[in-house]
Every structure is written in structure tokens, then in C-alpha cells.
Design a protein around this motif. Structure first.
Motif, mmCIF file in Angstrom:
data_model
loop_
_atom_site.group_PDB
_atom_site.id
_atom_site.type_symbol
_atom_site.label_atom_id
_atom_site.label_comp_id
_atom_site.label_asym_id
_atom_site.label_seq_id
_atom_site.Cartn_x
_atom_site.Cartn_y
_atom_site.Cartn_z
ATOM 1 N N TYR A 256 9.849 -29.726 27.696
ATOM 2 C CA TYR A 256 10.417 -28.858 28.494
ATOM 3 C C TYR A 256 12.043 -29.077 28.242
ATOM 4 N N ILE A 257 12.730 -28.037 27.868
ATOM 5 C CA ILE A 257 14.202 -28.304 27.575
ATOM 6 C C ILE A 257 15.171 -27.454 28.492
ATOM 7 N N VAL A 258 15.939 -28.100 29.301
ATOM 8 C CA VAL A 258 16.805 -27.189 30.094
ATOM 9 C C VAL A 258 17.953 -26.675 29.535
ATOM 10 N N LYS A 259 18.400 -25.092 29.423
ATOM 11 C CA LYS A 259 19.628 -25.019 28.793
ATOM 12 C C LYS A 259 20.728 -25.279 29.904
ATOM 13 N N PRO A 260 21.852 -25.674 29.375
ATOM 14 C CA PRO A 260 22.374 -25.626 27.883
ATOM 15 C C PRO A 260 21.874 -27.039 27.322
ATOM 16 N N PHE A 261 21.426 -26.988 25.871
ATOM 17 C CA PHE A 261 21.173 -27.925 25.273
ATOM 18 C C PHE A 261 21.980 -28.235 24.022
ATOM 19 N N ASN A 262 21.993 -29.512 23.390
ATOM 20 C CA ASN A 262 22.727 -29.793 22.384
ATOM 21 C C ASN A 262 21.902 -29.809 21.190
ATOM 22 N N GLU A 263 22.310 -30.052 20.032
ATOM 23 C CA GLU A 263 21.540 -30.186 18.688
ATOM 24 C C GLU A 263 20.586 -31.267 18.752
ATOM 25 N N LEU A 264 21.162 -32.608 19.168
ATOM 26 C CA LEU A 264 20.312 -33.951 19.234
ATOM 27 C C LEU A 264 19.043 -33.389 20.122
ATOM 28 N N GLU A 265 19.147 -32.849 21.255
ATOM 29 C CA GLU A 265 18.046 -32.713 22.185
ATOM 30 C C GLU A 265 16.988 -31.775 21.423
ATOM 31 N N ILE A 266 17.326 -30.881 20.867
ATOM 32 C CA ILE A 266 16.711 -29.875 20.238
ATOM 33 C C ILE A 266 15.960 -30.771 19.081
ATOM 34 N N LYS A 267 16.472 -31.305 18.304
ATOM 35 C CA LYS A 267 15.858 -32.323 17.331
ATOM 36 C C LYS A 267 14.934 -33.348 17.474
ATOM 37 N N ALA A 268 15.394 -33.918 18.656
ATOM 38 C CA ALA A 268 14.471 -35.008 19.196
ATOM 39 C C ALA A 268 13.291 -34.386 19.744
ATOM 40 N N ALA A 269 13.247 -33.104 20.527
ATOM 41 C CA ALA A 269 12.267 -32.675 21.105
ATOM 42 C C ALA A 269 11.142 -32.213 20.003
ATOM 43 N N ILE A 270 11.518 -31.326 18.910
ATOM 44 C CA ILE A 270 10.981 -31.032 17.946
ATOM 45 C C ILE A 270 10.345 -32.091 17.059
ATOM 46 N N GLU A 271 10.998 -33.308 16.781
ATOM 47 C CA GLU A 271 10.318 -34.298 16.065
ATOM 48 C C GLU A 271 9.356 -34.861 16.884
ATOM 49 N N VAL A 272 9.627 -35.012 18.110
ATOM 50 C CA VAL A 272 8.248 -35.816 18.899
ATOM 51 C C VAL A 272 7.169 -35.061 18.968
ATOM 52 N N ALA A 273 7.462 -33.606 19.206
ATOM 53 C CA ALA A 273 6.355 -32.706 19.209
ATOM 54 C C ALA A 273 5.660 -32.713 17.849
ATOM 55 N N LEU A 274 6.296 -32.676 16.927
ATOM 56 C CA LEU A 274 5.558 -32.611 15.594
ATOM 57 C C LEU A 274 4.867 -34.229 15.346
ATOM 58 N N PHE A 275 5.548 -35.038 15.634
ATOM 59 C CA PHE A 275 4.826 -36.338 15.690
ATOM 60 C C PHE A 275 3.543 -36.487 16.642
ATOM 61 N N ARG A 276 3.389 -35.923 17.671
ATOM 62 C CA ARG A 276 2.402 -35.912 18.522
ATOM 63 C C ARG A 276 1.394 -34.913 17.898
ATOM 64 N N LYS A 277 1.619 -33.855 17.206
ATOM 65 C CA LYS A 277 0.713 -32.856 16.602
ATOM 66 C C LYS A 277 -0.038 -33.770 15.670
ATOM 67 N N THR A 278 0.745 -34.636 14.921
ATOM 68 C CA THR A 278 0.144 -35.341 13.688
ATOM 69 C C THR A 278 -0.744 -36.424 14.294
ATOM 70 N N ALA A 279 -0.294 -36.950 15.251
ATOM 71 C CA ALA A 279 -1.240 -38.131 16.040
ATOM 72 C C ALA A 279 -2.397 -37.581 16.438
ATOM 73 N N GLU A 280 -2.319 -36.470 17.058
ATOM 74 C CA GLU A 280 -3.526 -35.811 17.787
ATOM 75 C C GLU A 280 -4.654 -35.442 16.607
ATOM 76 N N GLN A 281 -4.034 -34.770 15.607
ATOM 77 C CA GLN A 281 -4.878 -34.507 14.615
ATOM 78 C C GLN A 281 -5.822 -35.865 13.920
ATOM 79 N N GLU A 282 -5.056 -36.918 13.904
ATOM 80 C CA GLU A 282 -5.750 -38.064 13.265
ATOM 81 C C GLU A 282 -6.643 -38.535 14.262
ATOM 82 N N LEU A 283 -6.052 -38.395 15.734
ATOM 83 C CA LEU A 283 -7.341 -38.776 16.911
ATOM 84 C C LEU A 283 -8.654 -38.109 16.569
ATOM 85 N N ARG A 284 -8.347 -36.735 16.251
ATOM 86 C CA ARG A 284 -9.651 -35.941 16.231
ATOM 87 C C ARG A 284 -10.438 -36.344 15.087
#
Length: 447
Positions: free
Chosen positions: A99-127
Motif C-alpha cells: 500500500y503506497i501513498v502518493k507522492p512516491f519515489n522510485e526507490l519506494e516503488i522498486k522496493a514494494a514491487i520486489e517485496v511483492a514478487l518475493f512473497r509471491k515466489t515464497a507462497e508458491q513454494e509453500l503451496r
């Protein structure tokens, strides 16, 4: 290359996001301007992640669209101008990955995306692991399925307003996007380690914390080493030396470590340090601490490599990121998010114990103001702090010495007793107000 679907009804926002995402190495799979359009494109394009606005024209808003997209097992990160309690509560119900609140910066977007992708991969492995366990149980009825005991992934995006119990009792991975937010956390970690006695080792690329621990460094309670570029490979030898010569006294035989890798060029060496720390701990070495890594130049696959074997992960995505919600496989019961307004109120109305707790060593009024702002994001007028310090000095509880242009205040012998009594009184009162049983602390001494 990860594919991102951008959903926002403001053309200028989608254009900015497309430009920034492309520069960061992502592929913008498509753009949508309504909830209905977002669902249609998510089904057709199958992106790796959706960046979703909440308030948009049409019959379906971003939260309703996210609920449908979540059924496609596609992570959704909200990017919105709205952060009031009602909207946040509705957002939590669809369990977004951020959940990102505008205005945002580039690092915040990158961090949020990478964390989400990491979680997706981890959840797939848990399943997959759960599915394999079920198949094994079906093939061998009566046998116990193997328990993987999944790691606990916790997002602390606004570190000053999030409380996590027992954070420094194990090995913790701390991923940060904004280097300016790490120093208060590191200082708190070092202070906690020093209170536990034992040895404390801090390795860093850049830090300004030396000035706060001159006495501890001089006495050998804290060993600090700057790691220059290309020298990460030296750390395993230093760690071996530290852990191999711990004193026999059990009370002083702990080793607290803090490794800050703000430069990630030597990623394989960082993994070697992490593996050595975990190996030492598994061998029974009483070792705890933090491995901190700058997220700016690593992706979700590297995050996974760093997190393997570590039970607790802290992710600080930036100043503007207010909330991030984990899916069911990432429990968040141990985290309590406290509104900043509440912290403002408590600190301002309970300023006396806050100031007294900072008088353990010589400190100036300016440094007290600065420390309160660092810890709690609350700004107290200097005049209020200096008035209180002057009052304690007049009562003989504080001694003032001039050091350069600064006036440093330290407690006298009677002041140490006064501070001890007052802090204990506050503890008893707070416990009484909350209706809790009497704490196991030293009762106030009679005056």
C-alpha cells in the motif's frame, strides 16, 4: 523480466509509472483506467504484478478489482492518494501485497514491487511443499508430514511507528530502500546489544554512529570495522575470531553482530557471511543480530537467497509507504501498527520519562530533541527541553559541562537515584492504568 500492469485513471500518473518502471528494468505489460478494464487485462495479459489505484471512475473501484485479480494469484500493490482509516480497513480485506501513498519515489516503488514478487515466489513454494506433503501422506498413510515451519515475513515500512517484540533475540534480515532511515534502528540495536553485555561487532560501509559509542569502543565492549569496497571477504575470518574467543562467563559470552551491506556488488560474499552466521548459531554459539542490506540494487530472487534460513525479515520500503499487508502465509499478529498521531500525543504528554530515559550518558539538549525526533518522529521545542534540564540542574540532579559549543548534561549520584525512582514510578503507574499485574521491576526507593 517481470511484467507489470499499471492501473490508474490519471494519464500523467500512468505515464510517470511507465517511464520509471521501464528505467528500473521492468516491462509494462499494459495500462488500465478502471476496475473493469484492470480485470480484463489481468486475465488476458497475466502480469507478474498489478500496481492499482483505488478511487477510479466506473462501477468498480480498485479494491473490488483487486479482490477478483487476487483469485488469479496475481499480486496487487495499491498506489493511492488515500490513507484514511476507512479505506485502509477495506483494503486490508482483500489482502494486497503493498500500500503506497502518493507522492512516491522510485526507490519506494522498486522496493514494494520486489517485496511483492518475493512473497509471491515464497507462497508458491509453500503451496508446493504443502502439496508434496499431502501426496507423501497419501502414499504413506499414518506417517507425519514434514513441517517446514515457514519463516515469518514482516513489513515495517514506517519504522518509527511500528513495534515488534523481541526483535534482537535472533538473527534478523533487515532490507531497506532509504539509507537515511537505518541509522536510528542500528543505534537502537547496538544499545540493546551493549545492555546484554558480551561482545558486539558492527561492520559497515558507511556510518555516523561512532560518535555515540566512543567509551564503549575504547573499553572494548564494541568493535566497529569499516568494510571498504572489495573487503567483504575478510568478514568471515573476523567473525571466526570473535566467536572463537568468547569469555567463559555465561553472562558475558554472547556475541551480538550487526552487518550493514549498503553496497551489494559482492553479493556472493554477503551470502557467505550470512551462511557462516547461521552455521555458528546452529553449532550452539550464543549469537544474535542483524544482517542489513540495501535493496536498491537487488531483486526478489536475491532477496530469497538472503532470506533462506532466517526466521524474521524487516522490510523498510520508504518514508511515504504507510502500510503493507502480507497474505495468509505471512502472519502479522506480532506487529502492532501505531498511528503517528497517537505517538505524538503520548510523547508530548509523557515527555518527562522520555527525557529521563535519554540521560544515561552525557547529552545536550539539542541531541535530546534530535533523538526524540529520530525515534518517534515527534518534534519537541528546544525551549521546553532546556527548561526541564535547567530545573533538574537547579535541584542538583544534573551536572552541566561545556564541551565546545555544546552544553552536556549528565546525572549526579543523587540524580541517578532520582531518575531510577521516577522511571520506576512511571512504569508502575502505566501498568496500573492499563490494568496489568505489577511488573517485575525494582520498586522505587524511599526518598
Amino acid at each position: 523480466m517481470s511484467k507489470i500492469l499499471v492501473v490508474d485513471d490519471e494519464a500523467i500518473i500512468t505515464m510517470q509509472l511507465e517511464e520509471r518502471l521501464t528505467a528500473m528494468g521492468y516491462t509494462v505489460a499494459g495500462m488500465a483506467s478502471s476496475g473493469e478494464d484492470a480485470i480484463e487485462k489481468a486475465r488476458r495479459l497475466i502480469p507478474d504484478l498489478v500496481l492499482m489505484d483505488i478511487v477510479m471512475p466506473g462501477k468498480m473501484n480498485g479494491i473490488e478489482a483487486a479482490k477478483t485479480i487476487a483469485e488469479l494469484e496475481i499480486p496487487v500493490v495499491f498506489v493511492t492518494s488515500y490513507a484514511d482509516d476507512a479505506i485502509i480497513e477495506k483494503a486490508k480485506q482483500v489482502r494486497p501485497y503493498g500500500y503506497i501513498v502518493k507522492p512516491f519515489n522510485e526507490l519506494e516503488i522498486k522496493a514494494a514491487i520486489e517485496v511483492a514478487l518475493f512473497r509471491k515466489t515464497a507462497e508458491q513454494e509453500l503451496r508446493k511443499a504443502a502439496h508434496s506433503a499431502q501426496e507423501k501422506s497419501a502414499r504413506h498413510p499414518g506417517s507425519d508430514a514434514e513441517d517446514d515451519g515457514g519463516a515469518e515475513y514482516i513489513d515495517l515500512p514506517e519504522i518509527k511507528t511500528v513495534l515488534l517484540k523481541d526483535i534482537f533475540t535472533d538473527i534478523v534480515l533487515f532490507l531497506y530502500a532509504d539509507p537515511t532511515l537505518k541509522e536510528p534502528i542500528f543505534r537502537f540495536a547496538l544499545e540493546a546489544g551493549l545492555k546484554k553485555r558480551g561482545r558486539n561487532f558492527f561492520a559497515y560501509h558507511r556510518s555516523t554512529l561512532q560518535k555515540y559509542f566512543l567509551k564503549e569502543i575504547q573499553h572494548g565492549d564494541l568493535f566497529m570495522r569499516r568494510v571498504k569496497k572489495g573487503e567483504v571477504y575478510l568478514l568471515p575470518g573476523i567473525l571466526e575470531k570473535c566467536s572463537g574467543s568468547l569469555p567463559r562467563d555465561p553472562a558475558a559470552s554472547t556475541l551480538q553482530v550487526l552487518f550493514d551491506f549498503s553496497e551489494t556488488d559482492e553479493f556472493s560474499d554477503i551470502l557467505t557471511v550470512k551462511d557462516l552466521i547461521l552455521a555458528k548459531k546452529s553449532q550452539g554459539v550464543p549469537l544474535s543480530g542483524i544482517i542489513a542490506v540495501n535493496m536498491a540494487d537487488i531483486d526478489h530472487n536475491q532477496i530469497k537467497l538472503l532470506s533462506d534460513g532466517i526466521a524474521k525479515i524487516i522490510i523498510s520500503t520508504g518514508k511515504e509507504t504507510t502500510l503493507s499487508f502480507a497474505n495468509l502465509s505471512f502472519p502479522s499478529e506480532s506487529v502492532a501498527v501505531v498511528p503517528q498521531a497517537t505517538i505524538d500525543d503520548v510523547v508530548k504528554k509523557s515527555l518527562e520519562p522520555v527525557v529521563l530515559s535519554l540521560l544515561e550518558k552525557p547529552i545536550s539538549g539539542y541531541d535530546i530533541v534530535h533523538e526524540i525526533h529520530n525515534r518517534y518522529n515527534v518534534l519537541i521545542p528546544q525551549a521546553r527541553i532546556y527548561t526541564y534540564l535547567y530545573d533538574l540542574e537547579q535541584k542538583g540532579y544534573l551536572l552541566m559541562k561545556t564541551s565546545g559549543k555544546s552544553k552536556l548534561y549528565s546525572p549526579t549520584d543523587s540524580g541517578k537515584k532520582y531518575i531510577h525512582n521516577r522511571l520506576n514510578e512511571f512504569k508502575f503507574v502505566f501498568r496500573h492504568i492499563m490494568g496489568e499485574s505489577a511488573p517485575a521491576i525494582t520498586p522505587p526507593e524511599k526518598k
